[in-house]
Design an enzyme around this catalytic site. Structure first.
Site, PDB file in Angstrom:
ATOM      1  N   GLU A 128       0.823  -1.224   0.000  1.00 38.93           N
ATOM      2  CA  GLU A 128       0.000   0.000   0.000  1.00 38.93           C
ATOM      3  C   GLU A 128       0.851   1.266   0.000  1.00 38.93           C
ATOM      4  OE1 GLU A 128      -2.967  -0.043  -0.977  1.00 38.93           O
ATOM      5  OE2 GLU A 128      -4.340   0.019   0.717  1.00 38.93           O
ATOM      6  N   THR A 180      -5.099  11.955  -4.177  1.00 38.58           N
ATOM      7  CA  THR A 180      -5.029  11.625  -2.749  1.00 38.58           C
ATOM      8  C   THR A 180      -4.358  12.761  -1.985  1.00 38.58           C
ATOM      9  OG1 THR A 180      -4.763   9.364  -3.473  1.00 38.58           O
ATOM     10  CG2 THR A 180      -4.386   9.768  -1.149  1.00 38.58           C
TER      11      THR A 180
HETATM   12  P1  ADP Z   1      -7.875   2.936  -4.532  1.00 39.40           P
HETATM   13  O1  ADP Z   1      -8.346   3.921  -3.500  1.00 39.40           O
HETATM   14  O2  ADP Z   1      -8.951   2.571  -5.481  1.00 39.40           O
HETATM   15  O3  ADP Z   1      -7.153   1.764  -3.962  1.00 39.40           O
HETATM   16  P2  ADP Z   1      -5.401   4.156  -4.735  1.00 39.40           P
HETATM   17  O4  ADP Z   1      -5.298   5.598  -5.089  1.00 39.40           O
HETATM   18  O5  ADP Z   1      -5.180   3.711  -3.331  1.00 39.40           O
HETATM   19  O6  ADP Z   1      -6.787   3.649  -5.314  1.00 39.40           O
HETATM   20  O7  ADP Z   1      -4.365   3.329  -5.591  1.00 39.40           O
HETATM   21  C1  ADP Z   1      -4.217   3.524  -6.925  1.00 39.40           C
HETATM   22  C2  ADP Z   1      -2.775   3.936  -7.207  1.00 39.40           C
HETATM   23  O8  ADP Z   1      -1.889   2.850  -6.959  1.00 39.40           O
HETATM   24  C3  ADP Z   1      -2.620   4.291  -8.657  1.00 39.40           C
HETATM   25  O9  ADP Z   1      -1.751   5.411  -8.731  1.00 39.40           O
HETATM   26  C4  ADP Z   1      -1.932   3.091  -9.270  1.00 39.40           C
HETATM   27  O10 ADP Z   1      -1.120   3.418 -10.352  1.00 39.40           O
HETATM   28  C5  ADP Z   1      -1.111   2.540  -8.113  1.00 39.40           C
HETATM   29  N1  ADP Z   1      -0.917   1.085  -8.224  1.00 39.40           N
HETATM   30  C6  ADP Z   1       0.260   0.432  -8.287  1.00 39.40           C
HETATM   31  N2  ADP Z   1       0.063  -0.892  -8.380  1.00 39.40           N
HETATM   32  C7  ADP Z   1      -1.266  -1.103  -8.353  1.00 39.40           C
HETATM   33  C8  ADP Z   1      -2.076  -2.261  -8.410  1.00 39.40           C
HETATM   34  N3  ADP Z   1      -1.578  -3.497  -8.547  1.00 39.40           N
HETATM   35  N4  ADP Z   1      -3.409  -2.092  -8.321  1.00 39.40           N
HETATM   36  C9  ADP Z   1      -3.962  -0.865  -8.207  1.00 39.40           C
HETATM   37  N5  ADP Z   1      -3.239   0.275  -8.159  1.00 39.40           N
HETATM   38  C10 ADP Z   1      -1.893   0.165  -8.231  1.00 39.40           C
END
Ligand code: ADP
Length: 307
Positions: A128, A180
């Site tokens: 994360e 974010t």
């Molecule tokens: P959500 O709230 O839907 O989880 P986030 O903003 O926490 O979305 O996460 C998305 C971010 O994480 C994006 O910038 C994306 O490029 C990055 N990322 C890296 N690897 C992954 C992955 N395997 N799955 C989803 N997001 C990823």
């Protein structure tokens, strides 16, 4: 066993008054993932979707979580992970958490369940961190445990799983981007004692309502005086969605994660469908594309499909 397939669910974090501590897992959408053992002590990512996420393991949350796990084992093999995402990255329903948690839960099955769920959450939090620069558990905890979870403390990690009555969830994902960093900048640095008291009274009452299956108490406790007031301006039509969903019979709801998704909880699937109609009607009047999911709380969390 050298290969395993799983379904890793979307999750809602920041459940109204439970900012940064309370979350739950959804029955849909889910990402599909297959993890297999490879000879070299490394992690390989194979993306099977259209999202163009990074394939360098240290830049992909699934890869970073698995690298963290590999550091904790002595063996000389590694993992390949094939990911088909159905949870859009940046949707606010735990897309990154589904990848991070799914990868380590699947790998742990291949290791004959060597690690506990709490240890898996620690690895997933390292994943994360790639997405949000922050080790947080409020999505990976419900993804791994299922149901509702409360992260009481991060260090040491202490996750409380909660009982809950049947609940239906309607989630709208407006296709807009919320940075974010921007959502974080809006957070108040200080809160008044009066607001803090109202907030922790609601969290306590919400947990009690969930445990007892008291829908009226759940509904009364779904109030947030600290975060929603400032963040709702990022989500077009937030107030209309909330007010009309409540009129349609929803128990309550709010911003999922840091948005843009908005969720509403209902006691019955009939009400959850009415809430869907309300959301559809409101957003159809805008120029914004959107997806709506009507689903249940997922009590099981990540599902092992085949070994
Ligand atoms: P959500 O709230 O839907 O989880 P986030 O903003 O926490 O979305 O996460 C998305 C971010 O994480 C994006 O910038 C994306 O490029 C990055 N990322 C890296 N690897 C992954 C992955 N395997 N799955 C989803 N997001 C990823």
């Amino acid at each position: 066993m050298s290969e395993i397939s799983i379904l890793s669910p979307a999750t809602v974090a920041n459940v109204v008054c439970g900012f940064d501590c309370l979350g739950f897992a959804l029955s849909a959408p889910c990402d599909e993932m297959t993890v297999r053992i490879i000879e070299k002590k490394t992690v390989r990512i194979v993306n099977r979707d259209q999202f163009n996420l990074p394939t360098e393991p240290e830049k992909n949350v699934a890869g970073a979580a698995l690298l963290s796990m590999l550091k904790a084992i002595d063996e000389n093999f590694g993992f390949e992970v094939e990911i088909t995402k159905h949870i859009k990255p940046g949707s606010g329903i735990g897309s990154s958490a589904a990848s991070a948690a799914g990868a380590v839960v699947a790998a742990n099955e291949l290791l004959d369940e060597r690690f506990s769920k709490l240890e898996l959450i620690e690895f997933a939090m390292d994943g994360e961190k790639v997405a949000s620069d922050d080790r947080h558990a409020d999505n990976v905890a419900p993804c791994i445990f299922g149901g509702f979870t409360l992260v009481r403390s991060l260090a040491p990690l202490d996750v409380v799983t909660l009982n809950f009555p049947p609940l239906f969830v309607t989630v709208i994902h407006p296709q807009i981007e919320i940075k974010t960093s921007e959502a974080r900048r809006m957070l108040p640095l200080q809160v008044s004692l009066k607001d803090a008291i109202r907030q922790w009274s609601n969290v306590g009452a919400l947990v009690s309502g969930l445990q007892k299956g008291n829908y009226e108490l759940i509904s009364r406790s779904l109030e947030d005086f600290i975060v929603e007031t400032v963040r709702k301006s990022l989500i077009p039509k937030f107030d209309a969605i909330k007010n009309k969903s409540l009129k349609a019979g929803a128990l309550g709801g709010g911003i999922s994660g840091s948005g843009p998704s908005v969720f509403m909880l209902s006691e019955t699937s009939v009400t959850a469908r009415k809430v869907e109609n309300v959301m559809r009607e409101i957003y159809s009047e805008t120029a914004i594309d959107f997806n709506i999911y009507v689903t249940k709380i997922n009590a099981e969390g990540i599902k092992i499909l085949e070994k």
